[in-house]
Design an enzyme around this catalytic site. Structure first.
Site, mmCIF file in Angstrom:
data_model
loop_
_atom_site.group_PDB
_atom_site.id
_atom_site.type_symbol
_atom_site.label_atom_id
_atom_site.label_comp_id
_atom_site.label_asym_id
_atom_site.label_seq_id
_atom_site.Cartn_x
_atom_site.Cartn_y
_atom_site.Cartn_z
ATOM 1 N N ASN A 9 0.878 -1.172 0.000
ATOM 2 C CA ASN A 9 0.000 0.000 0.000
ATOM 3 C C ASN A 9 0.914 1.220 0.000
ATOM 4 O O ASN A 9 1.453 1.598 1.038
ATOM 5 C CB ASN A 9 -0.888 -0.030 1.258
ATOM 6 N N TRP A 10 1.071 1.812 -1.182
ATOM 7 C CA TRP A 10 2.020 2.934 -1.301
ATOM 8 C C TRP A 10 1.500 4.200 -0.624
ATOM 9 O O TRP A 10 2.245 5.134 -0.421
ATOM 10 C CB TRP A 10 2.290 3.233 -2.780
ATOM 11 N N LYS A 11 0.217 4.245 -0.329
ATOM 12 C CA LYS A 11 -0.393 5.463 0.228
ATOM 13 C C LYS A 11 -0.072 6.649 -0.689
ATOM 14 O O LYS A 11 0.059 6.469 -1.890
ATOM 15 C CB LYS A 11 0.072 5.682 1.668
ATOM 16 N N HIS A 93 -9.708 1.669 4.524
ATOM 17 C CA HIS A 93 -8.452 1.825 5.275
ATOM 18 C C HIS A 93 -8.700 2.780 6.437
ATOM 19 O O HIS A 93 -9.481 3.726 6.315
ATOM 20 C CB HIS A 93 -7.350 2.360 4.349
ATOM 21 N N GLU A 95 -7.108 5.157 7.485
ATOM 22 C CA GLU A 95 -6.860 6.578 7.148
ATOM 23 C C GLU A 95 -8.054 7.174 6.396
ATOM 24 O O GLU A 95 -8.319 8.371 6.496
ATOM 25 C CB GLU A 95 -5.549 6.688 6.348
ATOM 26 N N GLU A 164 -5.913 -4.403 10.428
ATOM 27 C CA GLU A 164 -4.861 -3.417 10.656
ATOM 28 C C GLU A 164 -5.173 -2.622 11.922
ATOM 29 O O GLU A 164 -5.942 -1.645 11.879
ATOM 30 C CB GLU A 164 -4.779 -2.440 9.477
ATOM 31 N N GLY A 170 2.194 2.468 10.736
ATOM 32 C CA GLY A 170 3.212 3.507 10.578
ATOM 33 C C GLY A 170 3.885 3.911 11.877
ATOM 34 O O GLY A 170 4.613 4.903 11.929
ATOM 35 N N SER A 208 2.951 -1.952 10.437
ATOM 36 C CA SER A 208 4.383 -2.060 10.743
ATOM 37 C C SER A 208 4.953 -3.455 10.480
ATOM 38 O O SER A 208 5.795 -3.950 11.234
ATOM 39 C CB SER A 208 4.676 -1.616 12.179
HETATM 40 P P1 PGA Z 1 2.572 0.420 7.648
HETATM 41 O O1 PGA Z 1 1.146 0.653 6.978
HETATM 42 O O2 PGA Z 1 3.099 -0.895 7.137
HETATM 43 O O3 PGA Z 1 3.416 1.578 7.198
HETATM 44 O O4 PGA Z 1 2.363 0.388 9.131
HETATM 45 C C1 PGA Z 1 0.255 -0.405 6.746
HETATM 46 C C2 PGA Z 1 -1.035 0.115 6.147
HETATM 47 O O5 PGA Z 1 -1.520 1.167 6.594
HETATM 48 O O6 PGA Z 1 -1.592 -0.493 5.227
#
Ligand code: PGA
Length: 246
Positions: A9-11, A93, A95, A164, A170, A208
Site C-alpha cells: 500500500n504505497w499510500k 483503510h 486513514e 490493521e 506507521g 508495521s
Molecule cells: P505500515 O502501513 O506498514 O506503514 O504500518 C500499513 C497500512 O496502513 O496499510
C-alpha cells in the site's frame, strides 16, 4: 490458505521516477511463491499497469467511489480502475475512515460496486488504541466486518480482509503474532458463519510489517499474508517480506 498474498500500500507516496525505479527493481526480484500486488495512487495506475503487465505482480488502487458515475467531483469509479487492469482495491483503510469519516455502510457499498467491476476489495478493519485499551477490539472489528457481510451476502467470499490495528500503522509498533492471530481467528469465525468458503479467504495482517517480523506473523494459522505500507516503498524490504510469505 496455502498461497499467501502480500500487498503493498504505497499510500500518498512516490513519483513517476521513483515508482518506475521501484517497479523495475521488484520485477528483477520476482517471482515469489506467494501472490504479490502493489496499490498505487490513482494518477500512477496507467504507468503501473504498463510496467507490470506480463509480470507476476498484480496492481490495484487504494479507494474507489460507491457510485457508478456522474457528478461526484474528485471521485474515481470502480469501472475506471478495472479499465486500468486493477485486480485489487483497498477499501475502508483506517486513514479513510479517520480523515474522510467513512462509515461502515459506505465501505460496504464500495465493496459491492468494486465486485460488480470484478475488482477484489481488500477491506480493512481495525481498532484504535483507545478501543483496544477499553477492551473493545473484538466488538469493533466485528462491527466493521459485519457491515460488509450484510452488504455483500454470499459474495463476501470474494473479498480479502485486512486486519490493521490503527495503533500499529506507521508507528513501528507491530501487534504481536499472538495478538494478531487472536483477532484473525475472530474474523475467520465470523466469516465462517457467513460463507462455507471462509477457509479459502485471505485474511491479511497490516501495521508495521517489516522484513524482520513478517515470518512470525505469517506463520500464524489465520494470517494469510500482509498489507504493507512503509516497507513496500523499498524494493529490498518488500522483497524480503514476500520471501517470508513463501
Ligand atoms: P505500515 O502501513 O506498514 O506503514 O504500518 C500499513 C497500512 O496502513 O496499510
Amino acid at each position: 490458505m496455502a498461497n499467501k498474498l502480500v500487498v503493498g500500500n504505497w499510500k500518498m507516496n512516490g513519483s513517476r521516477a521513483s515508482n518506475a525505479a521501484l517497479l523495475e527493481a521488484l520485477k528483477s526480484l520476482q517471482p515469489w511463491s506467494c501472490r504479490v500486488a502493489v496499490c498505487a495512487p490513482f494518477p500512477y495506475l496507467g504507468e503501473t499497469a504498463l510496467s507490470l503487465q506480463g509480470s507476476s505482480i498484480a496492481w490495484g488502487a487504494q479507494d474507489c467511489s460507491a457510485q457508478e458515475k456522474g457528478a461526484f467531483t474528485g471521485e474515481v469509479s470502480a469501472g475506471m480502475l478495472s479499465e486500468f487492469g486493477c485486480t485489487y482495491v483497498i477499501l475502508g483503510h483506517s486513514e479513510r475512515r479517520q480523515y474522510h469519516a467513512e462509515p461502515d455502510a459506505l465501505v460496504a457499498d464500495k465493496a459491492k460496486v468494486a465486485l460488480a467491476h470484478r475488482l477484489t476489495p481488500i477491506v480493512c478493519v481495525g481498532e484504535t488504541l483507545a478501543e483496544r485499551d477499553a477492551g473493545q477490539t473484538e466488538a469493533v472489528v466485528k462491527r466493521q466486518l459485519s457491515a460488509v457481510i450484510h452488504g455483500l451476502g454470499h459474495c463476501i467470499s470474494q473479498i480479502v480482509v485486512a486486519y490493521e490495528p490503527v495503533w500499529a500503522i506507521g508507528t513501528g509498533r507491530t501487534a504481536t503474532p499472538e495478538q494478531a492471530q487472536s483477532v484473525h481467528a475472530v474474523l475467520r469465525s465470523q466469516l465462517r458463519a457467513a460463507t462455507q468458503k471462509a477457509g479459502d479467504m485471505a485474511l491479511l495482517y497490516g501495521g508495521s510489517v517489516k522484513a524482520d517480523n513478517a515470518a512470525t506473523l505469517f506463520a500464524q494459522p489465520d494470517i494469510d499474508g500482509g498489507l504493507i505500507g512503509g516497507a513496500s516503498l523499498v524494493a529490498a524490504d518488500f522483497n524480503a517480506i514476500c520471501r517470508a510469505a513463501g
